[in-house]
Structure formats: structure tokens, C-alpha cells
Write a protein that holds these residues in place. Structure first.
Motif, PDB file in Angstrom:
ATOM      1  N   ARG A 105      -8.001 -20.153 -52.069  1.00  0.00           N
ATOM      2  CA  ARG A 105      -7.071 -19.275 -52.829  1.00  0.00           C
ATOM      3  C   ARG A 105      -5.585 -19.751 -52.553  1.00  0.00           C
ATOM      4  O   ARG A 105      -5.237 -20.165 -51.643  1.00  0.00           O
ATOM      5  CB  ARG A 105      -6.885 -17.674 -52.470  1.00  0.00           C
ATOM      6  CG  ARG A 105      -8.264 -17.023 -52.686  1.00  0.00           C
ATOM      7  CD  ARG A 105      -8.507 -16.048 -51.839  1.00  0.00           C
ATOM      8  NE  ARG A 105      -9.818 -15.340 -51.757  1.00  0.00           N
ATOM      9  CZ  ARG A 105     -10.207 -14.275 -51.207  1.00  0.00           C
ATOM     10  NH1 ARG A 105      -9.477 -13.229 -50.857  1.00  0.00           N
ATOM     11  NH2 ARG A 105     -11.469 -14.001 -51.350  1.00  0.00           N
ATOM     12  N   ILE A 106      -4.585 -19.671 -53.506  1.00  0.00           N
ATOM     13  CA  ILE A 106      -3.141 -20.023 -53.343  1.00  0.00           C
ATOM     14  C   ILE A 106      -2.657 -19.105 -52.665  1.00  0.00           C
ATOM     15  O   ILE A 106      -2.834 -18.060 -52.303  1.00  0.00           O
ATOM     16  CB  ILE A 106      -2.474 -20.033 -54.714  1.00  0.00           C
ATOM     17  CG1 ILE A 106      -2.345 -18.584 -55.256  1.00  0.00           C
ATOM     18  CG2 ILE A 106      -3.180 -20.856 -55.695  1.00  0.00           C
ATOM     19  CD1 ILE A 106      -1.404 -18.425 -56.417  1.00  0.00           C
ATOM     20  N   ASN A 149      -3.308 -27.544 -44.623  1.00  0.00           N
ATOM     21  CA  ASN A 149      -2.081 -28.103 -44.525  1.00  0.00           C
ATOM     22  C   ASN A 149      -1.610 -28.837 -45.389  1.00  0.00           C
ATOM     23  O   ASN A 149      -2.292 -29.707 -45.838  1.00  0.00           O
ATOM     24  CB  ASN A 149      -2.183 -28.670 -42.896  1.00  0.00           C
ATOM     25  CG  ASN A 149      -0.741 -29.138 -42.331  1.00  0.00           C
ATOM     26  OD1 ASN A 149       0.110 -29.607 -43.271  1.00  0.00           O
ATOM     27  ND2 ASN A 149      -0.516 -28.798 -41.136  1.00  0.00           N
ATOM     28  N   ARG A 150      -0.293 -28.645 -45.706  1.00  0.00           N
ATOM     29  CA  ARG A 150       0.173 -29.358 -47.011  1.00  0.00           C
ATOM     30  C   ARG A 150       0.176 -30.843 -46.709  1.00  0.00           C
ATOM     31  O   ARG A 150       0.092 -31.706 -47.452  1.00  0.00           O
ATOM     32  CB  ARG A 150       1.494 -28.721 -47.595  1.00  0.00           C
ATOM     33  CG  ARG A 150       2.218 -29.388 -48.608  1.00  0.00           C
ATOM     34  CD  ARG A 150       3.334 -28.884 -48.934  1.00  0.00           C
ATOM     35  NE  ARG A 150       3.316 -27.640 -49.313  1.00  0.00           N
ATOM     36  CZ  ARG A 150       2.785 -26.922 -50.506  1.00  0.00           C
ATOM     37  NH1 ARG A 150       2.541 -27.933 -51.360  1.00  0.00           N
ATOM     38  NH2 ARG A 150       2.768 -25.935 -50.745  1.00  0.00           N
ATOM     39  N   ARG A 151       0.883 -31.079 -45.654  1.00  0.00           N
ATOM     40  CA  ARG A 151       1.031 -32.571 -45.060  1.00  0.00           C
ATOM     41  C   ARG A 151      -0.349 -33.397 -44.685  1.00  0.00           C
ATOM     42  O   ARG A 151      -0.340 -34.592 -44.816  1.00  0.00           O
ATOM     43  CB  ARG A 151       2.118 -32.492 -43.971  1.00  0.00           C
ATOM     44  CG  ARG A 151       3.490 -32.136 -44.512  1.00  0.00           C
ATOM     45  CD  ARG A 151       4.442 -32.603 -43.374  1.00  0.00           C
ATOM     46  NE  ARG A 151       5.748 -32.486 -44.029  1.00  0.00           N
ATOM     47  CZ  ARG A 151       6.521 -31.238 -43.585  1.00  0.00           C
ATOM     48  NH1 ARG A 151       6.249 -30.841 -42.500  1.00  0.00           N
ATOM     49  NH2 ARG A 151       7.787 -31.285 -44.115  1.00  0.00           N
ATOM     50  N   ASP A 163       5.952 -22.875 -46.791  1.00  0.00           N
ATOM     51  CA  ASP A 163       5.575 -23.608 -47.633  1.00  0.00           C
ATOM     52  C   ASP A 163       4.692 -24.603 -47.237  1.00  0.00           C
ATOM     53  O   ASP A 163       4.190 -25.824 -47.563  1.00  0.00           O
ATOM     54  CB  ASP A 163       6.511 -24.274 -48.479  1.00  0.00           C
ATOM     55  CG  ASP A 163       7.438 -25.303 -47.924  1.00  0.00           C
ATOM     56  OD1 ASP A 163       7.681 -25.041 -46.490  1.00  0.00           O
ATOM     57  OD2 ASP A 163       8.201 -25.984 -48.452  1.00  0.00           O
ATOM     58  N   ALA A 164       4.211 -24.557 -45.744  1.00  0.00           N
ATOM     59  CA  ALA A 164       3.541 -25.610 -44.872  1.00  0.00           C
ATOM     60  C   ALA A 164       1.946 -25.613 -45.314  1.00  0.00           C
ATOM     61  O   ALA A 164       1.526 -26.669 -44.942  1.00  0.00           O
ATOM     62  CB  ALA A 164       3.590 -25.262 -43.445  1.00  0.00           C
ATOM     63  N   PHE A 165       1.368 -24.558 -45.929  1.00  0.00           N
ATOM     64  CA  PHE A 165       0.071 -24.493 -46.315  1.00  0.00           C
ATOM     65  C   PHE A 165      -0.058 -24.494 -47.962  1.00  0.00           C
ATOM     66  O   PHE A 165       0.934 -23.844 -48.756  1.00  0.00           O
ATOM     67  CB  PHE A 165      -0.570 -23.671 -45.658  1.00  0.00           C
ATOM     68  CG  PHE A 165      -0.434 -23.716 -44.101  1.00  0.00           C
ATOM     69  CD1 PHE A 165      -1.257 -24.274 -43.401  1.00  0.00           C
ATOM     70  CD2 PHE A 165       0.386 -22.839 -43.400  1.00  0.00           C
ATOM     71  CE1 PHE A 165      -1.206 -24.762 -41.948  1.00  0.00           C
ATOM     72  CE2 PHE A 165       0.550 -22.799 -41.940  1.00  0.00           C
ATOM     73  CZ  PHE A 165      -0.196 -24.099 -41.272  1.00  0.00           C
ATOM     74  N   THR A 166      -1.064 -25.395 -48.222  1.00  0.00           N
ATOM     75  CA  THR A 166      -1.387 -25.027 -49.887  1.00  0.00           C
ATOM     76  C   THR A 166      -2.183 -24.053 -50.114  1.00  0.00           C
ATOM     77  O   THR A 166      -2.251 -23.206 -51.358  1.00  0.00           O
ATOM     78  CB  THR A 166      -2.002 -26.303 -50.360  1.00  0.00           C
ATOM     79  OG1 THR A 166      -3.160 -26.656 -49.786  1.00  0.00           O
ATOM     80  CG2 THR A 166      -0.865 -27.344 -50.100  1.00  0.00           C
ATOM     81  N   ASP A 167      -3.411 -23.657 -49.544  1.00  0.00           N
ATOM     82  CA  ASP A 167      -4.460 -23.002 -50.015  1.00  0.00           C
ATOM     83  C   ASP A 167      -5.033 -22.132 -48.656  1.00  0.00           C
ATOM     84  O   ASP A 167      -4.797 -22.644 -47.513  1.00  0.00           O
ATOM     85  CB  ASP A 167      -5.520 -23.475 -50.378  1.00  0.00           C
ATOM     86  CG  ASP A 167      -5.151 -24.206 -51.749  1.00  0.00           C
ATOM     87  OD1 ASP A 167      -5.149 -23.734 -52.769  1.00  0.00           O
ATOM     88  OD2 ASP A 167      -4.809 -25.438 -51.658  1.00  0.00           O
TER      89      ASP A 167
END
Length: 94
Positions: A5-6, A21-23, A56-60
């Protein structure tokens, strides 16, 4: 079926969730929003340490699946996880 999920809809009530994790999209983290640090620049806390991450460090994210009951040993794994999380309970049945 559990699906990603977002992050905009991730719970902000202190419960533990699994996140991407986004990175490093191949890495997963067990995190929770720390209501005490919601005004902090790093309100997401990681279970394995006291390090914080930005909003904003995580995407889902996804909740933990229900803990499977297996007779007298059903609580053994939960106790191990609970100890690893510093005594906090992993949410079940979400």
C-alpha cells in the motif's frame, strides 16, 4: 492476500508495519510512526535500532500477516519478536 500500500495511508498510531525503503527498494524494514516524534523530521522508527527516518524515506507498506496458531508453541515466536522489539507486541489480525 497481503499487498503493498502507498505510504500516504500507513498507520500513524504507533503500530509496527513492514515497509520498502525508497533508496534501497530491495530492502524491507519493520517500522512504526512514533507519535511522540510526529513533529520530528524523522518520525518513522526502525525496530532493529532507535534510528529515525524522514516521512518520505519509504515508498510502500503492508501490515503484518496474522500470527499462525500452532498449538502450545503458538506464542513462542511471538515472544521472540516481542523481545527483539523491546517488549512491544507485533500487531496481529490487521
Amino acid at each position: 492476500m497481503w499487498s503493498w500500500r502507498i505510504m500516504d495511508r500507513a498507520p500513524r498510531d504507533g503500530r509496527w508495519i513492514i515497509a520498502i525503503n525508497r533508496r534501497e527498494p530491495d530492502r524491507r524494514a519493520v517500522i512504526r510512526w512514533d507519535p511522540r516524534n510526529s513533529s520530528d523530521s524523522e518520525p518513522w522508527r526502525v525496530a532493529s535500532c532507535d534510528h529515525g527516518y524522514a516521512s518520505d524515506a519509504f515508498t510502500d507498506w503492508m501490515p503484518f500477516p496474522p500470527w499462525p496458531a500452532q498449538g502450545e508453541h503458538a506464542d513462542a515466536g511471538q515472544s521472540e519478536i516481542q523481545a527483539a522489539l523491546g517488549g512491544e507486541t507485533v500487531p496481529t489480525g490487521l
